[in-house]
Design a protein around this motif. Structure first.
Motif, PDB file in Angstrom:
ATOM      1  N   MET A  84      23.696 -26.740   2.219  1.00 25.45           N
ATOM      2  CA  MET A  84      23.358 -26.194   3.534  1.00 25.45           C
ATOM      3  C   MET A  84      22.908 -24.746   3.427  1.00 25.45           C
ATOM      4  O   MET A  84      21.939 -24.337   4.081  1.00 25.45           O
ATOM      5  CB  MET A  84      24.548 -26.336   4.491  1.00 25.45           C
ATOM      6  CG  MET A  84      24.808 -27.777   4.889  1.00 25.45           C
ATOM      7  SD  MET A  84      26.362 -28.144   5.772  1.00 25.45           S
ATOM      8  CE  MET A  84      26.678 -26.759   6.785  1.00 25.45           C
ATOM      9  N   VAL A  85      23.599 -23.960   2.606  1.00 25.77           N
ATOM     10  CA  VAL A  85      23.210 -22.556   2.406  1.00 25.77           C
ATOM     11  C   VAL A  85      21.813 -22.503   1.791  1.00 25.77           C
ATOM     12  O   VAL A  85      20.951 -21.732   2.235  1.00 25.77           O
ATOM     13  CB  VAL A  85      24.228 -21.813   1.510  1.00 25.77           C
ATOM     14  CG1 VAL A  85      23.706 -20.438   1.113  1.00 25.77           C
ATOM     15  CG2 VAL A  85      25.574 -21.682   2.217  1.00 25.77           C
ATOM     16  N   LEU A  86      21.565 -23.327   0.778  1.00 26.70           N
ATOM     17  CA  LEU A  86      20.250 -23.332   0.123  1.00 26.70           C
ATOM     18  C   LEU A  86      19.154 -23.842   1.049  1.00 26.70           C
ATOM     19  O   LEU A  86      18.032 -23.330   1.020  1.00 26.70           O
ATOM     20  CB  LEU A  86      20.305 -24.149  -1.164  1.00 26.70           C
ATOM     21  CG  LEU A  86      21.079 -23.502  -2.306  1.00 26.70           C
ATOM     22  CD1 LEU A  86      21.164 -24.451  -3.492  1.00 26.70           C
ATOM     23  CD2 LEU A  86      20.453 -22.183  -2.720  1.00 26.70           C
ATOM     24  N   ASP A  87      19.453 -24.844   1.879  1.00 23.00           N
ATOM     25  CA  ASP A  87      18.460 -25.336   2.843  1.00 23.00           C
ATOM     26  C   ASP A  87      18.028 -24.217   3.788  1.00 23.00           C
ATOM     27  O   ASP A  87      16.837 -24.009   4.034  1.00 23.00           O
ATOM     28  CB  ASP A  87      19.013 -26.505   3.663  1.00 23.00           C
ATOM     29  CG  ASP A  87      19.053 -27.807   2.904  1.00 23.00           C
ATOM     30  OD1 ASP A  87      18.387 -27.921   1.849  1.00 23.00           O
ATOM     31  OD2 ASP A  87      19.758 -28.727   3.373  1.00 23.00           O
ATOM     32  N   ASP A  88      19.016 -23.495   4.315  1.00 19.20           N
ATOM     33  CA  ASP A  88      18.715 -22.381   5.219  1.00 19.20           C
ATOM     34  C   ASP A  88      17.911 -21.308   4.493  1.00 19.20           C
ATOM     35  O   ASP A  88      16.937 -20.781   5.037  1.00 19.20           O
ATOM     36  CB  ASP A  88      20.018 -21.791   5.766  1.00 19.20           C
ATOM     37  CG  ASP A  88      19.770 -20.613   6.683  1.00 19.20           C
ATOM     38  OD1 ASP A  88      19.104 -20.795   7.725  1.00 19.20           O
ATOM     39  OD2 ASP A  88      20.225 -19.497   6.347  1.00 19.20           O
TER      40      ASP A  88
ATOM     41  N   VAL B  10      31.578 -13.851  -4.307  1.00 19.93           N
ATOM     42  CA  VAL B  10      30.755 -14.022  -3.107  1.00 19.93           C
ATOM     43  C   VAL B  10      31.195 -12.987  -2.083  1.00 19.93           C
ATOM     44  O   VAL B  10      32.313 -13.045  -1.579  1.00 19.93           O
ATOM     45  CB  VAL B  10      30.880 -15.450  -2.532  1.00 19.93           C
ATOM     46  CG1 VAL B  10      30.062 -15.590  -1.266  1.00 19.93           C
ATOM     47  CG2 VAL B  10      30.445 -16.477  -3.568  1.00 19.93           C
ATOM     48  N   HIS B  11      30.305 -12.042  -1.786  1.00 18.46           N
ATOM     49  CA  HIS B  11      30.646 -10.951  -0.884  1.00 18.46           C
ATOM     50  C   HIS B  11      30.040 -11.110   0.512  1.00 18.46           C
ATOM     51  O   HIS B  11      30.517 -10.495   1.456  1.00 18.46           O
ATOM     52  CB  HIS B  11      30.214  -9.613  -1.481  1.00 18.46           C
ATOM     53  CG  HIS B  11      30.825  -9.375  -2.829  1.00 18.46           C
ATOM     54  ND1 HIS B  11      32.168  -9.131  -3.013  1.00 18.46           N
ATOM     55  CD2 HIS B  11      30.289  -9.393  -4.070  1.00 18.46           C
ATOM     56  CE1 HIS B  11      32.425  -8.990  -4.284  1.00 18.46           C
ATOM     57  NE2 HIS B  11      31.302  -9.140  -4.962  1.00 18.46           N
ATOM     58  N   LEU B  12      29.012 -11.925   0.654  1.00 24.27           N
ATOM     59  CA  LEU B  12      28.390 -12.106   1.969  1.00 24.27           C
ATOM     60  C   LEU B  12      29.284 -12.967   2.847  1.00 24.27           C
ATOM     61  O   LEU B  12      29.575 -14.113   2.519  1.00 24.27           O
ATOM     62  CB  LEU B  12      27.020 -12.780   1.834  1.00 24.27           C
ATOM     63  CG  LEU B  12      25.916 -11.957   1.206  1.00 24.27           C
ATOM     64  CD1 LEU B  12      24.652 -12.787   1.083  1.00 24.27           C
ATOM     65  CD2 LEU B  12      25.632 -10.724   2.039  1.00 24.27           C
ATOM     66  N   SER B  13      29.696 -12.419   3.975  1.00 23.11           N
ATOM     67  CA  SER B  13      30.633 -13.138   4.838  1.00 23.11           C
ATOM     68  C   SER B  13      30.052 -14.440   5.365  1.00 23.11           C
ATOM     69  O   SER B  13      30.769 -15.434   5.482  1.00 23.11           O
ATOM     70  CB  SER B  13      31.089 -12.246   5.994  1.00 23.11           C
ATOM     71  OG  SER B  13      29.989 -11.874   6.799  1.00 23.11           O
ATOM     72  N   GLN B  14      28.741 -14.477   5.671  1.00 21.95           N
ATOM     73  CA  GLN B  14      28.182 -15.708   6.210  1.00 21.95           C
ATOM     74  C   GLN B  14      28.194 -16.830   5.172  1.00 21.95           C
ATOM     75  O   GLN B  14      28.402 -17.988   5.501  1.00 21.95           O
ATOM     76  CB  GLN B  14      26.783 -15.516   6.806  1.00 21.95           C
ATOM     77  CG  GLN B  14      25.686 -15.204   5.823  1.00 21.95           C
ATOM     78  CD  GLN B  14      25.422 -13.727   5.675  1.00 21.95           C
ATOM     79  OE1 GLN B  14      26.291 -12.895   5.917  1.00 21.95           O
ATOM     80  NE2 GLN B  14      24.225 -13.368   5.263  1.00 21.95           N
ATOM     81  N   VAL B  15      28.020 -16.489   3.896  1.00 20.54           N
ATOM     82  CA  VAL B  15      28.077 -17.498   2.843  1.00 20.54           C
ATOM     83  C   VAL B  15      29.529 -17.912   2.621  1.00 20.54           C
ATOM     84  O   VAL B  15      29.827 -19.105   2.497  1.00 20.54           O
ATOM     85  CB  VAL B  15      27.433 -16.989   1.536  1.00 20.54           C
ATOM     86  CG1 VAL B  15      27.618 -17.988   0.403  1.00 20.54           C
ATOM     87  CG2 VAL B  15      25.948 -16.715   1.754  1.00 20.54           C
ATOM     88  N   ARG B  16      30.449 -16.974   2.587  1.00 17.54           N
ATOM     89  CA  ARG B  16      31.875 -17.306   2.441  1.00 17.54           C
ATOM     90  C   ARG B  16      32.322 -18.209   3.590  1.00 17.54           C
ATOM     91  O   ARG B  16      33.038 -19.184   3.376  1.00 17.54           O
ATOM     92  CB  ARG B  16      32.731 -16.044   2.407  1.00 17.54           C
ATOM     93  CG  ARG B  16      32.570 -15.209   1.145  1.00 17.54           C
ATOM     94  CD  ARG B  16      33.536 -14.031   1.139  1.00 17.54           C
ATOM     95  NE  ARG B  16      34.912 -14.489   0.975  1.00 17.54           N
ATOM     96  CZ  ARG B  16      35.477 -14.735  -0.204  1.00 17.54           C
ATOM     97  NH1 ARG B  16      34.797 -14.582  -1.315  1.00 17.54           N
ATOM     98  NH2 ARG B  16      36.735 -15.131  -0.264  1.00 17.54           N
ATOM     99  N   ASP B  17      31.907 -17.862   4.820  1.00 19.53           N
ATOM    100  CA  ASP B  17      32.284 -18.667   5.985  1.00 19.53           C
ATOM    101  C   ASP B  17      31.717 -20.079   5.881  1.00 19.53           C
ATOM    102  O   ASP B  17      32.412 -21.055   6.169  1.00 19.53           O
ATOM    103  CB  ASP B  17      31.792 -18.018   7.283  1.00 19.53           C
ATOM    104  CG  ASP B  17      32.529 -16.732   7.618  1.00 19.53           C
ATOM    105  OD1 ASP B  17      33.616 -16.495   7.061  1.00 19.53           O
ATOM    106  OD2 ASP B  17      32.002 -15.963   8.440  1.00 19.53           O
ATOM    107  N   MET B  18      30.455 -20.190   5.482  1.00 19.29           N
ATOM    108  CA  MET B  18      29.830 -21.504   5.377  1.00 19.29           C
ATOM    109  C   MET B  18      30.536 -22.351   4.325  1.00 19.29           C
ATOM    110  O   MET B  18      30.813 -23.524   4.543  1.00 19.29           O
ATOM    111  CB  MET B  18      28.339 -21.369   5.042  1.00 19.29           C
ATOM    112  CG  MET B  18      27.638 -22.695   4.833  1.00 19.29           C
ATOM    113  SD  MET B  18      27.713 -23.805   6.251  1.00 19.29           S
ATOM    114  CE  MET B  18      26.499 -23.062   7.307  1.00 19.29           C
ATOM    115  N   LEU B  19      30.832 -21.760   3.179  1.00 24.62           N
ATOM    116  CA  LEU B  19      31.464 -22.520   2.109  1.00 24.62           C
ATOM    117  C   LEU B  19      32.924 -22.837   2.419  1.00 24.62           C
ATOM    118  O   LEU B  19      33.418 -23.899   2.064  1.00 24.62           O
ATOM    119  CB  LEU B  19      31.334 -21.780   0.782  1.00 24.62           C
ATOM    120  CG  LEU B  19      29.895 -21.588   0.290  1.00 24.62           C
ATOM    121  CD1 LEU B  19      29.877 -20.799  -1.006  1.00 24.62           C
ATOM    122  CD2 LEU B  19      29.177 -22.911   0.124  1.00 24.62           C
TER     123      LEU B  19
END
Length: 119
Positions: free
Chosen positions: A18-22, A92-101
């Motif tokens: 999902m992160v990679l798709d976005d 992983v420091h980006l909060s949006q990526v941490r939240d997604m995962l």
């Protein structure tokens, strides 16, 4: 056993996808801006803002790379393939990526990407 401290491999892979798709969708948008600039030599302020996404996109790809690296180095938990969240999200420091995962969704996404310098 999967608990709050672990995340199943299948779920983690779905969320990475999902992160990679976005990221891919947003990279295509940046690619369109660059193509326009190459053709015309001009950028509007809106196009400049779209280019600023490159920094965030680079950080997101680095985060996914880090998670995949840690997955390869991590030991699985129990009979089910699962990973300790703290291990795979260590760099992983980006909060949006941490939240997604971690949660399957990003909670707050900042739209201002700061200043950009064209090379």
């Amino acid at each position: 056993m999967i608990d709050k401290q672990t995340i199943g491999a299948q779920l983690l892979m779905q969320r990475l996808a999902m992160v990679l798709d976005d990221s891919c969708v947003r990279l295509y948008d940046v690619q369109d801006v660059v193509s326009h600039y190459v053709e015309t030599g001009q950028l509007t302020s809106e196009q400049m803002e779209r280019l600023q996404a490159l920094d965030a996109l680079t950080q997101e790809v680095e985060a996914v790379r880090s998670v995949l690296k840690h997955m390869g180095e991590s030991t699985t938990q129990g009979g089910t393939i699962a990973y300790k969240r703290e291990d795979v999200l260590a760099d992983v420091h980006l909060s949006q990526v941490r939240d997604m995962l971690s949660h399957g969704k990003a909670f707050e996404k900042e739209t201002n990407h700061g200043d950009v310098r064209l090379f």
